[in-house]
Scaffold this motif. Structure first.
Motif, mmCIF file in Angstrom:
data_model
loop_
_atom_site.group_PDB
_atom_site.id
_atom_site.type_symbol
_atom_site.label_atom_id
_atom_site.label_comp_id
_atom_site.label_asym_id
_atom_site.label_seq_id
_atom_site.Cartn_x
_atom_site.Cartn_y
_atom_site.Cartn_z
ATOM 1 N N ASP A 1 0.896 -1.161 0.000
ATOM 2 C CA ASP A 1 0.000 0.000 0.000
ATOM 3 C C ASP A 1 0.933 1.209 0.000
ATOM 4 O OD1 ASP A 1 -1.700 2.087 0.587
ATOM 5 O OD2 ASP A 1 -2.424 1.256 2.487
ATOM 6 N N THR A 2 1.048 1.845 -1.161
ATOM 7 C CA THR A 2 2.072 2.874 -1.346
ATOM 8 C C THR A 2 1.481 4.263 -1.208
ATOM 9 O OG1 THR A 2 1.721 2.987 -3.741
ATOM 10 C CG2 THR A 2 3.308 1.351 -2.944
ATOM 11 N N GLN B 1 2.582 11.253 -3.433
ATOM 12 C CA GLN B 1 1.810 12.361 -3.993
ATOM 13 C C GLN B 1 2.468 12.851 -5.270
ATOM 14 O OE1 GLN B 1 2.543 14.945 -0.447
ATOM 15 N NE2 GLN B 1 0.312 14.903 -0.262
ATOM 16 N N THR B 2 1.720 13.634 -6.037
ATOM 17 C CA THR B 2 2.293 14.273 -7.216
ATOM 18 C C THR B 2 3.615 14.953 -6.831
ATOM 19 O OG1 THR B 2 0.065 14.668 -8.024
ATOM 20 C CG2 THR B 2 1.833 15.944 -9.056
ATOM 21 N N ASP C 1 -1.957 15.848 4.437
ATOM 22 C CA ASP C 1 -2.745 14.709 4.911
ATOM 23 C C ASP C 1 -2.748 14.632 6.440
ATOM 24 O OD1 ASP C 1 -3.331 13.818 2.391
ATOM 25 O OD2 ASP C 1 -2.041 12.057 2.442
ATOM 26 N N ARG D 1 -7.219 14.100 3.513
ATOM 27 C CA ARG D 1 -6.654 15.443 3.412
ATOM 28 C C ARG D 1 -7.198 16.354 4.510
ATOM 29 N NH1 ARG D 1 -2.757 16.050 -0.732
ATOM 30 N NH2 ARG D 1 -3.121 18.234 -0.214
ATOM 31 N N ARG E 1 -7.454 13.767 -7.488
ATOM 32 C CA ARG E 1 -7.344 14.875 -6.567
ATOM 33 C C ARG E 1 -8.065 16.092 -7.121
ATOM 34 N NH1 ARG E 1 -1.315 16.219 -4.751
ATOM 35 N NH2 ARG E 1 -1.632 18.411 -4.299
#
Ligand code: WT7
Length: 658
Positions: A417-418, A421-422, A512, A527, A538
């Motif tokens: 489970d990675t 974020q951008t 987050d 968030r 997003r």
């Protein structure tokens, strides 16, 4: 900006019982020495040389990390390299020219395989064509394509000539395209005539034509003919056909331009805390090293694998884990244009089976849909080729996690489970699949070298189990270098909240909320800013609000997220009108249309609730937190601080009526 929505409530946050990595996996894993955590700690930042070593450099770097001008970090300074060389030429030189690079599955059941040599040829031809159109090093090329092979080909062609690409998700609207091209002063655009949606031809070019009318700059546009006879189109001035260009430059090669490690590889726009999307800037050396390293260490990718990240290249996941990471490692990367349920709900499993996919990486929103459809769909296929499963984009709660583990992985594949974020460029939080136990519902600890801290409002680490803000201390190679809109915004968005510049102490703030347990495993709760995560995408609530208030007759709007079993979160809009509008249906339609025009169908609201007023504090601030509670049917706290507490009951009655 923080706390507008309070702590995230996207998902229940119980974690399931831990599971150990299956031994069959451990025996063959790329990374299996538990000592790696310790090593990265003692050697930091030189530990990151392990990532740089996965790449081929034209010139060696002098230093691993330059942090003199924090938070504007430089990684592998003075090193030089080319990303397209790393993804193509060096695999040819290693004698792997006939190895499959991309296997593409089209929406109409088409299949195309590109060997590394095929990909090299086409990337070179298109790079030559781009040069001929006038594209120079550092010119931003916008790419507005669906999931067709020309999309990664164009990205690599840009990388080859040192022109940063800015990929705009094909489902975004003409206005969204205009905003991104304007912000980046982009004068080159690659798009297509259209694409298929559930068998029907959908016109993409007409969106582009609309955008062209609104753009001030002259734009040279290249059009890929995806639909042929199904959608004839006419090319205007300064518009070129992709296939004609390829023919014109057939067989040409272009020397890869040697780029400084810190030169921009690409720009990726994402939603931020204001209505304006942020242009996240990624570097060439640090970014590529980080995506290659995490593809190797977290996704366990091997050159002989068939690897499938079922995301869209229009977002960061596809950039890092369909294109750059896997191709840098020389594996076979799958690319799927369609949807998981067309022509039938076993589509993905049929593809896994037929291609003998080894590693499969997808999003919780898809996993929740598979679970809902039922285990009979994967059961129809042989999924025994799978070795590792990944999840990305949203929190995954234990039930879908376990379903994925059992029904897709047959309890033989680790699930990673990675979290990332951008802006982080590549994975920053995850278990290492051969080393760490998995805890369903918790992403895992920070990767080796990544110092994750969950802190309270004052920046102090919270106790295990308590909720706080997710921050990262110390930089990592893939971190965004800045925002295209400016350094000030970069500083303000990510660094101001928890850093102490005077003391030269820097903490990256993710936006987050999270909890951390005694073992350092992080459970992400969602968030805390004005961003909502709808089906792993997003969206900015402020951007949606501004599309609503643009509609004639609308006085005010507040957009919040409502928990949804399938989408994670749905868009929920509260609107007050200027009065005199008794025809709410017309206004509602205009609102939905305007959201689709400003952003795209992905931002379509699940509900538009009309109310005479929005609840406000005495100082006139809209209480979005409260509106979120109302949307989620939660117990409401104290409303006495409101100027108009009576409105809350009216809104609840309005919702109950629906
Ligand atoms: C936001 C970033 C990373 C590529 C796709 C999304 C959420 C992402 C997880 C995860 C819980 C996650 C966070 C994050 N998120 N991965 N494994 N568990 N939440 O990239 O569009 O920049 O969105 O996605 O809220 O801040 P993005």
């Amino acid at each position: 900006m923080v706390d507008r929505n309070g702590w995230g409530r996207d998902h229940p946050v119980l974690t399931g019982s831990p599971r150990s990595p299956p031994s069959s996996f451990v025996e063959q894993a790329n990374v299996s020495e538990p000592g790696i955590y310790e090593e990265f700690e003692t050697e930091w930042p030189d530990c990151w040389e392990r990532a740089a070593e996965l790449l081929s450099w034209d010139e060696e770097y002098d230093t691993v990390l330059e942090d003199g001008n924090a938070p504007f970090y430089e990684w592998f300074a003075s090193g030089r390299l080319n990303a397209s060389y790393n993804c193509l030429d060096r695999h040819l030189e290693a004698g792997r020219k006939n190895h499959a690079a991309i296997r593409w599955e089209g929406k109409q059941g088409e299949r195309r395989t590109y060997t590394y040599r095929d990909l090299y040829v086409e990337v070179n031809e298109f790079a030559a064509a781009l040069r001929d159109l006038g594209v120079e090093e550092d010119d931003v090329v916008t790419i507005y394509l669906p999931m067709i092979p020309e999309l990664p080909i164009a990205m690599l062609a840009c990388a080859r000539i040192g022109a940063p690409h800015s990929v705009v998700f094909a489902g975004l609207s003409a206005d969204a395209l205009v905003a991104r091209m304007d912000a980046a002063d982009s004068e080159y655009l690659l798009t297509c005539d259209g694409y298929y949606r559930r068998g029907d031809a959908f016109n993409q070019k007409s969106k582009v034509d609309n955008a062209q009318l609104k753009l001030e700059q002259d734009v040279q546009t290249v059009v890929v003919d995806r639909l042929g006879e199904d959608l004839p189109h006419v090319l205007g001035d300064e518009e070129y056909d992709y296939h004609d260009l390829r023919e014109e430059f057939s067989g040409e090669t272009v020397e890869p331009v040697s780029r400084d490690a810190e030169d921009m590889l690409f720009l990726m726009y994402t939603s931020g805390t204001t209505g304006e999307p942020k242009g996240v800037v990624h570097s060439t050396g640090g970014y590529l090293a980080h995506v290659a390293w995490t593809s190797y260490a977290v996704l366990d990718v091997k050159p002989e694998d068939t690897y499938w990240c079922a995301a869209d290249i229009g977002w960061i996941t596809g950039h890092s884990y369909i294109v750059y990471g896997p191709l840098a490692l020389g594996t076979t990367t799958m690319m799927y244009e369609g949807t998981p349920d067309y022509p039938d709900r076993d589509r993905l499993w049929e593809i896994v089976d037929r291609n003998a996919v080894d590693v499969f990486y997808t999003a919780p929103t898809a996993i929740r849909a598979f679970m809902k459809w039922g285990e009979e769909f994967p059961a129809e296929h042989d999924l025994s080729s799978l070795r590792l499963l990944g999840s990305v984009g949203e929190p995954i709660s234990p039930r879908p996690w376990n379903w994925y583990y059992e029904h897709i992985g047959n309890e033989e594949c680790p699930v990673v489970d990675t979290w990332w974020q951008t802006e982080t460029g590549a994975v920053t939080i995850s278990t290492l699949p051969a080393i760490d136990d998995m805890k369903p519902g918790a992403a895992g600890p920070g990767l080796p070298g990544i110092d994750v801290r969950v802190v309270d409002g004052a920046g102090e680490s919270v106790d295990p189990g308590d909720t706080g803000y997710l921050t990262i201390t110390r930089p990592w190679p893939g971190i965004a270098r800045t925002l295209y809109d400016g350094d000030d915004r970069f500083r303000a968005e990510y660094w101001e909240r928890f850093s102490d510049p005077a003391a030269d102490e820097w903490h990256y703030f993710s936006g987050d909320a999270a909890r951390i347990d005694e073992d350092g495993y992080v459970t992400v709760l969602g968030r805390v800013d004005d961003v909502i995560n709808v089906s792993g995408r997003r969206l900015s609530t402020m951007e949606i609000e501004s599309a609503i208030t643009d509609v004639a007759g609308v006085a005010e709007a507040a957009v919040v997220g409502r928990s949804s079993e399938t989408n994670g979160t749905d868009v929920y809009a509260y609107v007050s009108t200027e009065g005199g509008y008794d025809d709410e249906t017309a206004v509602r339609e205009a609102i939905v249309d305007n959201i689709e025009a400003a952003i795209g169908p992905i931002a379509r609201p699940e509900a538009v609730v009309f109310t005479p007023e929005l609840p406000k504090t005495r100082s006139g601030k809209i209480m979005r937190r409260l509106l979120e509670d109302v949307a989620n049917g939660e117990e409401l706290g104290d409303t006495s601080a409101l100027r108009n507490p009576e409105i809350v009951g009216e809104i609840q009655a309005e919702i109950d009526d629906e």
